[in-house]
Design a protein around this motif. Structure first.
Motif, short mmCIF file in Angstrom:
data_model
loop_
_atom_site.label_atom_id
_atom_site.label_comp_id
_atom_site.label_asym_id
_atom_site.label_seq_id
_atom_site.Cartn_x
_atom_site.Cartn_y
_atom_site.Cartn_z
N HIS A 142 0.84 -1.20 0.00
CA HIS A 142 0.00 0.00 0.00
C HIS A 142 0.88 1.26 0.00
CE1 HIS A 142 -2.48 -3.19 1.87
NE2 HIS A 142 -3.49 -2.60 1.23
N LEU A 143 1.80 1.29 -0.94
CA LEU A 143 2.70 2.43 -1.01
C LEU A 143 2.01 3.70 -1.50
CD1 LEU A 143 5.95 0.76 -2.37
CD2 LEU A 143 5.42 1.45 -0.03
N HIS A 144 0.82 3.55 -2.07
CA HIS A 144 0.11 4.71 -2.58
C HIS A 144 -0.57 5.50 -1.46
CE1 HIS A 144 -2.91 1.57 -2.08
NE2 HIS A 144 -3.82 2.54 -1.99
N ARG A 145 -0.69 4.90 -0.27
CA ARG A 145 -1.37 5.60 0.82
C ARG A 145 -0.55 6.80 1.27
NH1 ARG A 145 -4.95 2.75 4.00
NH2 ARG A 145 -5.19 4.77 5.05
N ARG A 146 -1.24 7.85 1.64
CA ARG A 146 -0.61 9.07 2.14
C ARG A 146 -1.32 9.52 3.43
NH1 ARG A 146 2.59 7.45 -0.63
NH2 ARG A 146 3.76 8.42 -2.32
N ILE A 147 -0.57 10.28 4.22
CA ILE A 147 -1.14 10.82 5.46
C ILE A 147 -1.80 12.15 5.15
CG2 ILE A 147 -0.58 11.73 7.75
CD1 ILE A 147 1.68 9.74 7.90
N ASP A 148 -3.02 12.32 5.59
CA ASP A 148 -3.73 13.57 5.37
C ASP A 148 -3.06 14.71 6.13
OD1 ASP A 148 -5.59 12.27 3.81
OD2 ASP A 148 -6.93 11.85 5.50
N VAL A 149 -3.00 15.85 5.49
CA VAL A 149 -2.41 17.05 6.10
C VAL A 149 -3.50 18.13 6.13
CG1 VAL A 149 -0.50 18.72 6.10
CG2 VAL A 149 -0.18 16.41 5.14
N PRO A 150 -4.37 18.11 7.17
CA PRO A 150 -5.47 19.07 7.20
C PRO A 150 -5.01 20.51 7.40
CG PRO A 150 -5.38 17.83 9.26
CD PRO A 150 -4.39 17.19 8.34
N ASN A 151 -3.94 20.71 8.16
CA ASN A 151 -3.46 22.07 8.44
C ASN A 151 -1.93 22.07 8.37
OD1 ASN A 151 -3.10 24.70 9.19
ND2 ASN A 151 -3.96 24.49 11.24
N PRO A 152 -1.37 22.32 7.20
CA PRO A 152 0.10 22.22 7.05
C PRO A 152 0.86 23.32 7.80
CG PRO A 152 -0.90 23.10 5.06
CD PRO A 152 -2.03 22.68 5.93
N GLY A 153 0.16 24.33 8.34
CA GLY A 153 0.85 25.44 8.98
C GLY A 153 1.23 25.20 10.43
N ASP A 154 0.61 24.20 11.09
CA ASP A 154 0.95 23.99 12.50
C ASP A 154 1.94 22.84 12.66
OD1 ASP A 154 -0.49 21.69 12.08
OD2 ASP A 154 -2.21 22.27 13.31
N GLU A 155 2.30 22.54 13.90
CA GLU A 155 3.32 21.54 14.18
C GLU A 155 2.91 20.14 13.70
OE1 GLU A 155 2.11 23.69 16.21
OE2 GLU A 155 3.68 24.82 17.24
N LEU A 156 1.65 19.77 13.93
CA LEU A 156 1.19 18.47 13.49
C LEU A 156 1.15 18.38 11.97
CD1 LEU A 156 -1.66 17.77 16.08
CD2 LEU A 156 0.69 16.98 16.10
N GLY A 157 0.83 19.49 11.32
CA GLY A 157 0.83 19.50 9.84
C GLY A 157 2.23 19.29 9.29
N ARG A 158 3.23 19.93 9.88
CA ARG A 158 4.61 19.73 9.42
C ARG A 158 5.08 18.31 9.68
NH1 ARG A 158 5.05 24.94 11.74
NH2 ARG A 158 6.06 24.10 13.61
N LEU A 159 4.66 17.72 10.82
CA LEU A 159 4.99 16.33 11.08
C LEU A 159 4.36 15.40 10.06
CD1 LEU A 159 6.19 14.09 12.88
CD2 LEU A 159 4.12 14.22 14.28
N ALA A 160 3.11 15.67 9.69
CA ALA A 160 2.43 14.86 8.70
C ALA A 160 3.12 14.95 7.33
CB ALA A 160 0.97 15.27 8.58
N GLN A 161 3.54 16.17 6.97
CA GLN A 161 4.24 16.34 5.68
C GLN A 161 5.56 15.58 5.68
OE1 GLN A 161 4.36 20.65 5.45
NE2 GLN A 161 2.85 20.65 3.80
N THR A 162 6.29 15.62 6.81
CA THR A 162 7.56 14.91 6.90
C THR A 162 7.36 13.40 6.76
OG1 THR A 162 8.47 16.63 8.34
CG2 THR A 162 9.59 14.49 8.33
#
Length: 228
Positions: free
Chosen positions: A207-227
């Protein structure tokens, strides 16, 4: 221990400290206000006794005038003594339990305020057995006399006891409610982390196509999700 539990405990510790400081401040200010009001009344009565002492021509006349003045004055008790401790006059409430006469130099005029505990049998002066006493050295009919004005602390102690009870009951209840609310807020704030952990655990070689949702890329959790 989970992060949400740690956050809740830290929040509770800070809030408990704030509540304790607030409660202590309210209690001290209330006690100060009550003492100030009580001492002002004692000062007024002391001034009246000083006037009586200065106008009386003899100790006998002073006793007579004070007996008339304090016959129906139930809130205050007075004791007039000579500088060597001999009692010249006592109001009715002090007959069984005279006030201790302070030993002060003749050069002093104003004596300090003090709280005097009374024996249990002195029920006429308050069930709590405590008096607020103010004293002063004034010119008497024949020599300098020590005038001590006293009033019961029962009413003030009752008000302070009620305030303390309210603080002791409301403080823990407020802390418990805040801890519950803080835990719910911490759980809601950290919910995206749980979601990211579950989503990342589902990304396998199949399932390499799966991605983590990034609802708010501006906060700390959003940056963690992007990483991730």
């Amino acid at each position: 221990m989970s992060i949400r539990i740690k956050m809740t405990l830290w929040y509770g510790a800070v809030l408990a400290t704030v509540l304790a400081l607030f409660g202590a401040t309210v209690f001290v200010m209330m006690r100060h206000q009550l003492r100030t009001r009580l001492d002002a009344g004692l000062n007024r009565e002391l001034a009246e006794v000083a006037e009586e002492a200065q106008e009386a021509g003899s100790d006998a006349r002073l006793r007579e005038r004070l007996a008339q003045s304090f016959k129906h004055l139930g809130d205050y008790e007075v004791q007039v003594s000579s500088a060597d401790g001999e009692v010249i006059f006592q109001s009715e409430g002090l007959k069984e339990t005279p006030l201790p006469v302070p030993s002060v130099p003749q050069s002093f005029k104003r004596l300090d305020y003090e709280t005097v505990p009374l024996p249990a049998r002195s029920l006429t002066l308050g069930s709590l057995g405590r008096l607020r006493v103010a004293g002063e050295l004034i010119p008497g009919p024949t020599s300098t006399v020590v005038v001590q004005m006293a009033t019961s602390l029962a009413s003030d102690d009752h008000e302070l006891s009620e305030l303390l009870l309210i603080l002791l009951l409301s403080g823990p209840l407020a802390l418990a409610a805040a801890l519950g609310g803080g835990y719910l807020l911490a759980r809601k704030a950290l919910a995206p982390v749980d979601l990211m952990a579950r989503t990342a655990g589902e990304i396998t070689s199949n399932h390499l196509h799966r991605r983590i949702d990034v609802p708010n890329p501006g906060d700390e959790l959003g940056r963690l999700a992007q990483t991730l």
